[in-house]
Design a protein around this motif. Structure first.
Motif, PDB file in Angstrom:
ATOM      1  N   PHE A  30       0.833  -1.205   0.000  1.00  0.00           N
ATOM      2  CA  PHE A  30       0.000   0.000   0.000  1.00  0.00           C
ATOM      3  C   PHE A  30       0.873   1.263   0.000  1.00  0.00           C
ATOM      4  O   PHE A  30       0.562   2.239  -0.688  1.00  0.00           O
ATOM      5  CB  PHE A  30      -0.933  -0.009   1.212  1.00  0.00           C
ATOM      6  CG  PHE A  30      -1.866  -1.171   1.249  1.00  0.00           C
ATOM      7  CD1 PHE A  30      -2.991  -1.207   0.422  1.00  0.00           C
ATOM      8  CD2 PHE A  30      -1.635  -2.241   2.100  1.00  0.00           C
ATOM      9  CE1 PHE A  30      -3.860  -2.286   0.451  1.00  0.00           C
ATOM     10  CE2 PHE A  30      -2.498  -3.326   2.132  1.00  0.00           C
ATOM     11  CZ  PHE A  30      -3.610  -3.354   1.301  1.00  0.00           C
ATOM     12  N   ARG A  31       1.962   1.223   0.774  1.00  0.00           N
ATOM     13  CA  ARG A  31       2.851   2.389   0.831  1.00  0.00           C
ATOM     14  C   ARG A  31       3.530   2.624  -0.515  1.00  0.00           C
ATOM     15  O   ARG A  31       3.712   3.769  -0.942  1.00  0.00           O
ATOM     16  CB  ARG A  31       3.916   2.178   1.909  1.00  0.00           C
ATOM     17  CG  ARG A  31       3.369   2.228   3.330  1.00  0.00           C
ATOM     18  CD  ARG A  31       4.490   2.071   4.345  1.00  0.00           C
ATOM     19  NE  ARG A  31       4.002   2.192   5.712  1.00  0.00           N
ATOM     20  CZ  ARG A  31       4.782   2.150   6.788  1.00  0.00           C
ATOM     21  NH1 ARG A  31       6.087   1.967   6.643  1.00  0.00           N
ATOM     22  NH2 ARG A  31       4.269   2.280   7.984  1.00  0.00           N
ATOM     23  N   LEU A  32       3.920   1.529  -1.204  1.00  0.00           N
ATOM     24  CA  LEU A  32       4.573   1.664  -2.501  1.00  0.00           C
ATOM     25  C   LEU A  32       3.627   2.274  -3.522  1.00  0.00           C
ATOM     26  O   LEU A  32       4.005   3.174  -4.274  1.00  0.00           O
ATOM     27  CB  LEU A  32       5.063   0.296  -2.979  1.00  0.00           C
ATOM     28  CG  LEU A  32       5.805   0.285  -4.320  1.00  0.00           C
ATOM     29  CD1 LEU A  32       7.062   1.150  -4.263  1.00  0.00           C
ATOM     30  CD2 LEU A  32       6.163  -1.148  -4.719  1.00  0.00           C
ATOM     31  N   VAL A  33       2.380   1.785  -3.539  1.00  0.00           N
ATOM     32  CA  VAL A  33       1.388   2.350  -4.462  1.00  0.00           C
ATOM     33  C   VAL A  33       1.166   3.833  -4.171  1.00  0.00           C
ATOM     34  O   VAL A  33       1.101   4.666  -5.072  1.00  0.00           O
ATOM     35  CB  VAL A  33       0.057   1.573  -4.370  1.00  0.00           C
ATOM     36  CG1 VAL A  33      -1.038   2.285  -5.165  1.00  0.00           C
ATOM     37  CG2 VAL A  33       0.242   0.154  -4.880  1.00  0.00           C
ATOM     38  N   ASP A  34       1.063   4.150  -2.873  1.00  0.00           N
ATOM     39  CA  ASP A  34       0.867   5.549  -2.486  1.00  0.00           C
ATOM     40  C   ASP A  34       2.052   6.413  -2.916  1.00  0.00           C
ATOM     41  O   ASP A  34       1.881   7.544  -3.370  1.00  0.00           O
ATOM     42  CB  ASP A  34       0.673   5.644  -0.967  1.00  0.00           C
ATOM     43  CG  ASP A  34       0.470   7.075  -0.512  1.00  0.00           C
ATOM     44  OD1 ASP A  34      -0.568   7.670  -0.858  1.00  0.00           O
ATOM     45  OD2 ASP A  34       1.360   7.598   0.193  1.00  0.00           O
ATOM     46  N   ARG A  35       3.264   5.841  -2.800  1.00  0.00           N
ATOM     47  CA  ARG A  35       4.463   6.592  -3.170  1.00  0.00           C
ATOM     48  C   ARG A  35       4.523   6.839  -4.672  1.00  0.00           C
ATOM     49  O   ARG A  35       4.920   7.898  -5.133  1.00  0.00           O
ATOM     50  CB  ARG A  35       5.708   5.807  -2.722  1.00  0.00           C
ATOM     51  CG  ARG A  35       6.994   6.601  -2.773  1.00  0.00           C
ATOM     52  CD  ARG A  35       6.974   7.724  -1.775  1.00  0.00           C
ATOM     53  NE  ARG A  35       8.245   8.413  -1.702  1.00  0.00           N
ATOM     54  CZ  ARG A  35       8.431   9.567  -1.100  1.00  0.00           C
ATOM     55  NH1 ARG A  35       7.411  10.161  -0.496  1.00  0.00           N
ATOM     56  NH2 ARG A  35       9.604  10.131  -1.077  1.00  0.00           N
ATOM     57  N   ARG A 131       7.243  16.398  -9.705  1.00  0.00           N
ATOM     58  CA  ARG A 131       6.555  16.000  -8.475  1.00  0.00           C
ATOM     59  C   ARG A 131       5.118  16.511  -8.478  1.00  0.00           C
ATOM     60  O   ARG A 131       4.203  15.831  -8.005  1.00  0.00           O
ATOM     61  CB  ARG A 131       7.279  16.553  -7.253  1.00  0.00           C
ATOM     62  CG  ARG A 131       8.532  15.790  -6.883  1.00  0.00           C
ATOM     63  CD  ARG A 131       9.122  16.303  -5.589  1.00  0.00           C
ATOM     64  NE  ARG A 131       8.214  16.117  -4.463  1.00  0.00           N
ATOM     65  CZ  ARG A 131       8.452  16.549  -3.245  1.00  0.00           C
ATOM     66  NH1 ARG A 131       9.568  17.224  -2.984  1.00  0.00           N
ATOM     67  NH2 ARG A 131       7.593  16.338  -2.273  1.00  0.00           N
ATOM     68  N   VAL A 132       4.911  17.694  -9.026  1.00  0.00           N
ATOM     69  CA  VAL A 132       3.573  18.279  -9.063  1.00  0.00           C
ATOM     70  C   VAL A 132       2.737  17.668 -10.182  1.00  0.00           C
ATOM     71  O   VAL A 132       1.572  17.301  -9.987  1.00  0.00           O
ATOM     72  CB  VAL A 132       3.678  19.812  -9.240  1.00  0.00           C
ATOM     73  CG1 VAL A 132       2.298  20.412  -9.487  1.00  0.00           C
ATOM     74  CG2 VAL A 132       4.316  20.440  -8.016  1.00  0.00           C
ATOM     75  N   GLU A 133       3.334  17.530 -11.380  1.00  0.00           N
ATOM     76  CA  GLU A 133       2.558  17.116 -12.539  1.00  0.00           C
ATOM     77  C   GLU A 133       2.367  15.609 -12.640  1.00  0.00           C
ATOM     78  O   GLU A 133       1.298  15.142 -13.024  1.00  0.00           O
ATOM     79  CB  GLU A 133       3.246  17.620 -13.822  1.00  0.00           C
ATOM     80  CG  GLU A 133       3.369  19.138 -13.906  1.00  0.00           C
ATOM     81  CD  GLU A 133       2.024  19.828 -13.946  1.00  0.00           C
ATOM     82  OE1 GLU A 133       1.050  19.213 -14.420  1.00  0.00           O
ATOM     83  OE2 GLU A 133       1.936  20.991 -13.503  1.00  0.00           O
ATOM     84  N   LEU A 134       3.410  14.821 -12.325  1.00  0.00           N
ATOM     85  CA  LEU A 134       3.349  13.376 -12.545  1.00  0.00           C
ATOM     86  C   LEU A 134       3.580  12.538 -11.299  1.00  0.00           C
ATOM     87  O   LEU A 134       3.400  11.324 -11.338  1.00  0.00           O
ATOM     88  CB  LEU A 134       4.368  12.978 -13.626  1.00  0.00           C
ATOM     89  CG  LEU A 134       4.141  13.598 -15.003  1.00  0.00           C
ATOM     90  CD1 LEU A 134       5.267  13.210 -15.953  1.00  0.00           C
ATOM     91  CD2 LEU A 134       2.794  13.161 -15.581  1.00  0.00           C
ATOM     92  N   GLY A 135       4.031  13.153 -10.212  1.00  0.00           N
ATOM     93  CA  GLY A 135       4.172  12.412  -8.977  1.00  0.00           C
ATOM     94  C   GLY A 135       5.604  12.137  -8.563  1.00  0.00           C
ATOM     95  O   GLY A 135       6.556  12.346  -9.324  1.00  0.00           O
ATOM     96  N   ASP A 136       5.745  11.626  -7.325  1.00  0.00           N
ATOM     97  CA  ASP A 136       7.063  11.417  -6.728  1.00  0.00           C
ATOM     98  C   ASP A 136       7.903  10.394  -7.479  1.00  0.00           C
ATOM     99  O   ASP A 136       9.113  10.556  -7.635  1.00  0.00           O
ATOM    100  CB  ASP A 136       6.908  10.966  -5.274  1.00  0.00           C
ATOM    101  CG  ASP A 136       6.407  12.082  -4.377  1.00  0.00           C
ATOM    102  OD1 ASP A 136       6.347  13.226  -4.853  1.00  0.00           O
ATOM    103  OD2 ASP A 136       6.069  11.804  -3.213  1.00  0.00           O
ATOM    104  N   PHE A 137       7.267   9.307  -7.936  1.00  0.00           N
ATOM    105  CA  PHE A 137       8.037   8.231  -8.561  1.00  0.00           C
ATOM    106  C   PHE A 137       8.675   8.694  -9.869  1.00  0.00           C
ATOM    107  O   PHE A 137       9.860   8.450 -10.117  1.00  0.00           O
ATOM    108  CB  PHE A 137       7.129   7.021  -8.819  1.00  0.00           C
ATOM    109  CG  PHE A 137       7.832   5.871  -9.472  1.00  0.00           C
ATOM    110  CD1 PHE A 137       8.719   5.086  -8.750  1.00  0.00           C
ATOM    111  CD2 PHE A 137       7.615   5.586 -10.809  1.00  0.00           C
ATOM    112  CE1 PHE A 137       9.378   4.022  -9.351  1.00  0.00           C
ATOM    113  CE2 PHE A 137       8.276   4.531 -11.421  1.00  0.00           C
ATOM    114  CZ  PHE A 137       9.153   3.745 -10.688  1.00  0.00           C
ATOM    115  N   VAL A 138       7.896   9.357 -10.714  1.00  0.00           N
ATOM    116  CA  VAL A 138       8.427   9.859 -11.983  1.00  0.00           C
ATOM    117  C   VAL A 138       9.519  10.900 -11.722  1.00  0.00           C
ATOM    118  O   VAL A 138      10.543  10.925 -12.408  1.00  0.00           O
ATOM    119  CB  VAL A 138       7.295  10.466 -12.838  1.00  0.00           C
ATOM    120  CG1 VAL A 138       7.864  11.116 -14.105  1.00  0.00           C
ATOM    121  CG2 VAL A 138       6.280   9.402 -13.215  1.00  0.00           C
TER     122      VAL A 138
END
Length: 349
Positions: A30-35, A131-138
């Motif tokens: 769940f944490r990985l998906v959230d990240r 981080r804003v447009e596509l998220g932390d992972f990207v």
């Protein structure tokens, strides 16, 4: 009390007991998906960056400053590292078109950086935008790619610096390198001067950012005068017959060369990280970035055209193309000016 103090020394609550650890382990998915799917808000990104900086940066830069920062950060490696290699191996005289295609691609990237920098005027650059447009992972993946990009860029420029230094002192580039026969062929030539150069520049930048900025300004001005010398003097010895055949490797050679030459434009993204120090980001960032990229693209195309008009593409030296080209047309003294300019430009880059 002692138990509480010992627990307080632990870094995470998850490791304070085996029960906590197993509960945290079950939540890993769940944490990985959230990240992966988490995204930062513009307001949060601005607050976080300012909090890390400790205090707000002074807004002292205009579009004119940004344009020169961009020119100084981009022009260098593309001329003295790749122009001769791509002309000889991939595109021939059509390297002029390859530079133009790469310039158009870079300009499209500039438009994206401009929009993000105006929307999020912080020092985080592309990492903050993603981080804003596509998220932390990207953002994490892109940040790693950017670091790799600059490592490869610095290595290529430093190695080319050795080639031009060898030309300046009337030696072959391999004379200043160490050949290790036990290593694979493509990795057998060690370049200790390139390593020393990288360490010296890194140390100087860490010791005094202000002094490094002044050095960059001076070397950029000197560099531009030498580039004008190359274009004007080289075109006096132009031979239009050297442009035939124009595209000996066909359209595939032009586009494959353009893909490599995009590397020449690396550095413009650093300008967007100065948004926090810009007086009027919505006006100054577009003018500065577009102006820098326009001037850089024109300069690259003119220099590639000059090189291909001076000597046939098959006789271009991939290590020090401009120095050897001037020597080929009988201007042996000019190679020292060109080599000096290359050393200066690559120190700056």
């Amino acid at each position: 009390m002692a138990e509480k103090q010992s627990r307080g020394c632990l870094p995470e609550e998850s490791f304070q007991s085996m029960g906590n650890y197993w509960r945290a382990l079950r939540q890993t998915g769940f944490r990985l998906v959230d990240r992966i799917t988490a995204r930062s808000l513009v307001a949060d990104e601005i607050r976080e960056v300012l909090a890390r900086s400790g205090q707000e940066m002074k807004k002292t830069l205009s579009w004119w400053d940004l344009m020169w920062f961009g020119i100084g950060g981009v022009i260098g490696a593309g001329i003295f590292v790749l122009s001769g290699q791509e002309a000889k191996e991939s595109s021939g005289p059509a390297v002029v078109l390859s530079y133009g295609i790469s310039g158009i691609s870079a300009m499209l990237s500039v438009f994206c950086y401009t929009e993000f920098a105006v929307e999020i005027p912080v020092a985080g650059g592309s990492f903050a935008y993603l981080r804003v447009e596509l998220g932390d992972f990207v953002a994490f993946v892109a940040g790693g790619n950017i670091i790799l990009e600059y490592i490869m860029g610095c290595a290529a420029v430093a190695r080319s610096w050795t080639s031009y230094l060898a030309t300046l002192i009337n030696h072959k580039p391999d004379d200043l390198r160490i050949n290790v026969s036990s290593l694979p062929r493509d990795y057998s030539q060690l370049d200790p001067l390139a390593v020393v150069l990288c360490v010296a520049i890194c140390s100087a930048t860490v010791l005094s950012t202000k002094a490094a900025s002044h050095f960059n300004s001076v070397t950029t001005i000197v560099h531009i005068f030498i580039l004008l010398f190359i274009i004007v003097t080289g075109l006096l010895y132009a031979d239009s017959s050297n442009m035939k055949p124009f595209a000996p490797f066909g359209a595939s050679g032009i586009f494959s060369s353009a893909a490599v030459l995009f590397f020449s434009y690396v550095g413009f993204d650093a300008v967007s990280t100065m948004a926090e120090e810009t007086k009027n980001p919505p006006r100054d960032i577009p003018l500065g970035l577009v102006g820098a990229m326009s001037i850089t693209t024109v300069a690259y195309c003119l220099l590639a055209l000059t090189l291909c008009l001076m000597v046939p593409y098959s006789r271009i030296d991939p290590d020090a193309p401009f120095s050897v080209a001037f020597e080929t047309v009988g201007l042996g003294w000019a190679k020292y000016i060109v080599s000096f300019g290359a050393l200066k430009g690559e120190l700056k880059a």
